[in-house]
Design a protein around this motif. Structure first.
Motif, PDB file in Angstrom:
ATOM      1  N   PHE A  47      35.504  50.372  55.652  1.00 51.71           N
ATOM      2  CA  PHE A  47      34.975  49.873  54.386  1.00 51.71           C
ATOM      3  C   PHE A  47      36.046  50.010  53.303  1.00 51.71           C
ATOM      4  O   PHE A  47      37.076  49.382  53.351  1.00 51.71           O
ATOM      5  CB  PHE A  47      33.684  50.614  54.025  1.00 51.71           C
ATOM      6  CG  PHE A  47      32.581  50.355  55.001  1.00 51.71           C
ATOM      7  CD1 PHE A  47      31.899  49.151  54.983  1.00 51.71           C
ATOM      8  CD2 PHE A  47      32.228  51.295  55.959  1.00 51.71           C
ATOM      9  CE1 PHE A  47      30.888  48.880  55.890  1.00 51.71           C
ATOM     10  CE2 PHE A  47      31.223  51.051  56.868  1.00 51.71           C
ATOM     11  CZ  PHE A  47      30.552  49.837  56.833  1.00 51.71           C
ATOM     12  N   GLY A  48      35.792  50.856  52.290  1.00 50.05           N
ATOM     13  CA  GLY A  48      36.750  51.010  51.200  1.00 50.05           C
ATOM     14  C   GLY A  48      38.047  51.647  51.661  1.00 50.05           C
ATOM     15  O   GLY A  48      38.080  52.436  52.612  1.00 50.05           O
ATOM     16  N   TYR A  98      31.490  54.867  52.223  1.00 54.20           N
ATOM     17  CA  TYR A  98      31.966  53.610  51.656  1.00 54.20           C
ATOM     18  C   TYR A  98      33.388  53.707  51.107  1.00 54.20           C
ATOM     19  O   TYR A  98      34.113  52.713  51.089  1.00 54.20           O
ATOM     20  CB  TYR A  98      31.020  53.148  50.548  1.00 54.20           C
ATOM     21  CG  TYR A  98      29.683  52.694  51.062  1.00 54.20           C
ATOM     22  CD1 TYR A  98      29.535  51.491  51.737  1.00 54.20           C
ATOM     23  CD2 TYR A  98      28.545  53.484  50.888  1.00 54.20           C
ATOM     24  CE1 TYR A  98      28.306  51.080  52.220  1.00 54.20           C
ATOM     25  CE2 TYR A  98      27.309  53.072  51.367  1.00 54.20           C
ATOM     26  CZ  TYR A  98      27.200  51.869  52.024  1.00 54.20           C
ATOM     27  OH  TYR A  98      25.987  51.462  52.505  1.00 54.20           O
ATOM     28  N   GLY A  99      33.775  54.885  50.634  1.00 51.44           N
ATOM     29  CA  GLY A  99      35.123  55.005  50.090  1.00 51.44           C
ATOM     30  C   GLY A  99      35.312  56.295  49.322  1.00 51.44           C
ATOM     31  O   GLY A  99      34.412  57.138  49.219  1.00 51.44           O
ATOM     32  N   VAL A 100      36.515  56.446  48.766  1.00 55.52           N
ATOM     33  CA  VAL A 100      36.885  57.647  48.024  1.00 55.52           C
ATOM     34  C   VAL A 100      37.814  57.252  46.881  1.00 55.52           C
ATOM     35  O   VAL A 100      38.611  56.307  47.014  1.00 55.52           O
ATOM     36  CB  VAL A 100      37.546  58.695  48.952  1.00 55.52           C
ATOM     37  CG1 VAL A 100      38.827  58.143  49.569  1.00 55.52           C
ATOM     38  CG2 VAL A 100      37.841  59.993  48.207  1.00 55.52           C
ATOM     39  N   ILE A 109      36.269  61.949  44.777  1.00 54.02           N
ATOM     40  CA  ILE A 109      34.868  61.580  44.706  1.00 54.02           C
ATOM     41  C   ILE A 109      34.577  60.685  45.906  1.00 54.02           C
ATOM     42  O   ILE A 109      35.238  59.649  46.084  1.00 54.02           O
ATOM     43  CB  ILE A 109      34.527  60.850  43.396  1.00 54.02           C
ATOM     44  CG1 ILE A 109      34.984  61.681  42.188  1.00 54.02           C
ATOM     45  CG2 ILE A 109      33.041  60.548  43.333  1.00 54.02           C
ATOM     46  CD1 ILE A 109      34.328  63.035  42.061  1.00 54.02           C
ATOM     47  N   VAL A 110      33.634  61.092  46.733  1.00 53.43           N
ATOM     48  CA  VAL A 110      33.325  60.413  47.990  1.00 53.43           C
ATOM     49  C   VAL A 110      31.939  59.786  47.883  1.00 53.43           C
ATOM     50  O   VAL A 110      30.978  60.457  47.485  1.00 53.43           O
ATOM     51  CB  VAL A 110      33.354  61.408  49.178  1.00 53.43           C
ATOM     52  CG1 VAL A 110      33.064  60.694  50.486  1.00 53.43           C
ATOM     53  CG2 VAL A 110      34.701  62.127  49.235  1.00 53.43           C
TER      54      VAL A 110
END
Length: 211
Positions: A47-48, A98-100, A109-110
């Motif tokens: 994803f991200g 989804y991402g960090v 921030i996750v």
């Protein structure tokens, strides 16, 4: 294709893409190359994607996956990305990540399919962790793909299916250890029982679970 990221300059410029069926893809010289399970990489579904250089300034892609949390790939050699497994990462609130993003204080921030997390870095390269969900103020537990951004003030904005949330950078005087719990007043059946519960001692024992 879920996410795109251009890395490098001039002839060394490479376009990276995350896909949901062929893993990580690289475009260079007009040719796509894929790095998925067929090529020995952890998954085919990403994803991200965020570029976060490590302590040695190696370019490392942090990739959200549908069931493996975050995967890190060192792309120093774009022809052969290398999975990074040390230091180990904390367990995210949900393995569907989804991402960090990195905020202005250096915390990660996750965003996941069920909650978000703040990972403050430790001196040894590992991370502390603090999880968040709707009970902590998130508009919804489920984040959205492609909905994370760090602004000019170092704030991380995340999109959820219930609306946007923002994470502020930690202040410079942030203390990792919680402040002592101080008992100021105790009431029971309309009686002031503060003295009985030790308010005169100022603080409560950290190990105490009941009064």
């Amino acid at each position: 294709v879920v996410d795109l990221l251009a890395v490098g300059d001039g002839e060394q410029r490479v376009l990276w893409a995350t896909t949901r069926s062929r893993g990580l893809a690289r475009l260079r010289g007009g040719t796509w190359t894929y790095f998925g399970t067929r090529e020995g990489y952890p998954t085919d579904e990403y994803f991200g994607m965020t570029l976060l250089p490590d302590a040695g300034n190696r370019p490392v892609l942090w990739l959200g996956t549908d069931d493996r949390g975050l995967v890190r790939l060192d792309i120093s050699n774009p022809d052969k990305p290398v999975e990074v497994t040390r230091p180990a990462l904390p367990e995210p609130p949900d393995p569907y990540v989804y991402g960090v993003q990195r905020d202005g204080s250096g915390d990660l921030i996750v965003c996941t399919n069920h909650g978000a997390a703040r990972w403050p870095p430790r001196p040894d390269g590992s991370f502390d962790t603090l999880n968040f969900n709707r009970s902590d103020g998130l508009p919804h537990d489920e984040c959205n793909s492609g909905a994370m951004s760090t602004d000019a003030h170092g704030r991380v904005w995340i999109g959820t299916i219930g609306g946007a949330a923002v994470y502020m950078p930690r202040p410079s005087d942030y203390a990792r250890q919680p402040a002592p719990l101080r008992l100021t007043r105790a009431l029971s059946a309309d009686r002031d029982r503060t003295a009985e519960f030790g308010a005169s001692q100022g603080t409560l024992d950290d190990a105490a679970q009941t009064l």
